[in-house]
Design an enzyme around this catalytic site. Structure first.
Site, mmCIF file in Angstrom:
data_model
loop_
_atom_site.group_PDB
_atom_site.id
_atom_site.type_symbol
_atom_site.label_atom_id
_atom_site.label_comp_id
_atom_site.label_asym_id
_atom_site.label_seq_id
_atom_site.Cartn_x
_atom_site.Cartn_y
_atom_site.Cartn_z
ATOM 1 N N HIS A 175 4.273 4.666 5.126
ATOM 2 C CA HIS A 175 3.728 4.003 5.989
ATOM 3 C C HIS A 175 3.773 5.235 6.572
ATOM 4 C CE1 HIS A 175 4.215 3.423 10.339
ATOM 5 N NE2 HIS A 175 4.936 4.102 10.318
ATOM 6 N N ASN B 193 0.674 -0.812 0.108
ATOM 7 C CA ASN B 193 0.096 0.067 -0.166
ATOM 8 C C ASN B 193 0.692 1.000 0.253
ATOM 9 O OD1 ASN B 193 0.902 -0.709 2.567
ATOM 10 N ND2 ASN B 193 -1.709 -0.200 3.870
#
Ligand SMILES: Nc1ncnc2c1ncn2[C@@H]1O[C@H](COP(=O)(O)OP(=O)(O)OP(=O)(O)O)[C@@H](O)[C@H]1O
Ligand SMILES: [Mg+2]
Length: 134
Positions: free
Chosen positions: A115, A112
């Site tokens: 962070h 994804n």
């Protein structure tokens, strides 16, 4: 001024998205006060994600975050922790807000792209692991 720790993860580095992603934080007004590129060791990755050590996805998460270079940075600004998480978007790109980094660039719930710290305490902890010299 609040500080948060951001990681541009391997899937984004591999696709040469580092500059684009850093620009997004700069355009939102954050000051980048420290930055480095490195291939994380399993040790540092496990320290960073220790809170997930008993989760089913932990091994896949460590394999992923250590598979190539990451860009680690400290962003400073008013309400940086909450605002950067908003800019990043929800963990799963399918659920991430339309203009967020994860909705634009993330490949999956694991891969994804970015962070960022989720509290003052985790920001200070993560800064101490990735930037022990500061
Ligand atoms: N159910 C899941 N399946 C696979 N991977 C997951 C899952 N949940 C989380 N992850 C991976 O572990 C990372 C840490 O999960 P966490 O719940 O802390 O999400 P987050 O705070 O949005 O992400 P990050 O801590 O990386 O900013 C996620 O970013 C993702 O890469
Ligand atoms: Mg998290």
């Amino acid at each position: 001024m609040e500080r948060t720790l951001i990681i541009i993860k391997p899937d984004a580095m591999e696709r040469k998205l580092m500059g684009k992603i850093i620009s997004i934080y700069e355009q939102e007004g954050f000051h980048i006060s420290a930055i480095k590129i490195l291939k994380p060791s399993a040790e540092i990755a496990k320290s960073h994600y220790y809170e997930h050590k008993n989760k089913s996805f932990f091994k896949a998460l460590i394999d992923y975050i250590t598979r190539g270079e990451v860009c680690v940075l400290i962003a400073e600004g008013v309400n940086a922790i909450e605002l950067v998480r908003k800019i990043n978007g929800a963990t799963d790109p399918v659920e991430a807000e339309p203009c967020s980094i994860r909705s634009r660039y993330a490949l999956s719930k694991t891969e994804n792209s970015v962070h960022s710290s989720d509290s003052l305490k985790s920001a200070e902890y993560e800064i101490s692991i990735w930037f022990p010299e500061l």
